[in-house]
Scaffold this motif. Structure first.
Motif: not given
Length: 261
Positions: A77, A80-81, A86-87, A103, A107, A109-110
């Protein structure tokens, strides 16, 4: 070679940028391997799709530190942040599949969808993992490398690609024993039955008929937990379809990718 220290460890990763307007694909690798196991898959994905891979803690060029499954998930995560992804479509093989499930649960949102390859919501049992940890502590990975390789690959792959077999055995042996042991313990202590049953997103599950590590029945049990999940069992393929049949895995990834909302 890009590196990042998002918290308490340096992580090695690779990100093919592609078109930033397109959804990314994130690939999470297995125990005893590094991000290079995805090379054949990535080469078969359209160049405009961003793709992220990384070495888990204790593997490849990432730091060796104490780790549990929550930390493995958080590391993915964090990457990715950092990259603003995202998505995404997340594909994980073996322990990478556990990371993908975690994940999606923690999360959402990811994560737009999951490809869960040769994995399950719970892999093995405490006695089996404790025995493996004890052997690595006593013998090192060399003492059980051939057994592990037989669980990873089909007999057909070994016969047709003896040099590749030897090379991936070298990859396994270059994994630091403390990193391997820490991830064994993380798998031992993980049971995602409840959270995986609660997932509500597109999921493709993949098994290999010659997989001795996560046999097809285990993968099928996971698929049956997830509402709407589809299952593909690949004939005469072992634990790592990303290596044995990268074109097939790329096709399955792109099939789900094209169906994501």
């Amino acid at each position: 070679m890009p590196f990042l220290r998002p918290r308490d460890a340096v992580l090695h990763y690779a990100c093919r940028p592609g078109d930033p307007a397109r959804r990314a694909i994130v690939l999470a690798n297995s125990l005893g391997t590094d991000l290079r196991i995805w090379d054949g898959v990535i080469a078969r994905l359209p160049a405009d799709i961003p793709v992220l891979t990384h070495d888990k803690r204790g593997h490849g060029l990432s730091d060796v530190t104490p780790v549990d499954m929550a930390t493995h998930i958080r590391d993915c995560a964090d990457l990715m942040d950092h990259l603003g992804l995202r998505d995404a479509l997340i594909c994980g093989v073996s322990v990478g599949g556990l990371i993908a499930q975690g994940l999606a649960a923690t999360r959402p949102d990811l994560v737009a969808g999951l490809v869960l390859s040769n994995t399950a919501q719970r892999i093995g049992d405490a006695d089996g993992w404790n025995a493996r940890i004890a052997r690595v502590q006593a013998e090192g990975l060399e003492g059980m490398a051939d057994e592990i390789m037989e669980r990873w690959f089909s007999p057909g792959f070994r016969a047709a690609h003896p040099a590749d077999w030897a090379g991936y055995r070298n990859m396994l042996l270059r994994t630091p024993a403390p990193g391997y042991i820490a991830t064994c313990a993380a798998i031992r202590d993980t049971d995602f039955t409840a959270t995986t049953r609660a997932l509500r997103l597109p999921v493709t599950c993949i098994a290999g008929s010659a997989d001795q590590a996560t046999p097809p029945a285990l993968v099928q049990g996971m698929a049956e937990l997830i509402e709407g999940a589809t299952l593909h069992c690949l004939t005469d393929v072992g634990h790592l379809p990303c290596i044995e049949v990268p074109a097939t895995l790329a096709d399955l990834l792109l099939d789900l990718y094209g169906r994501l909302p």
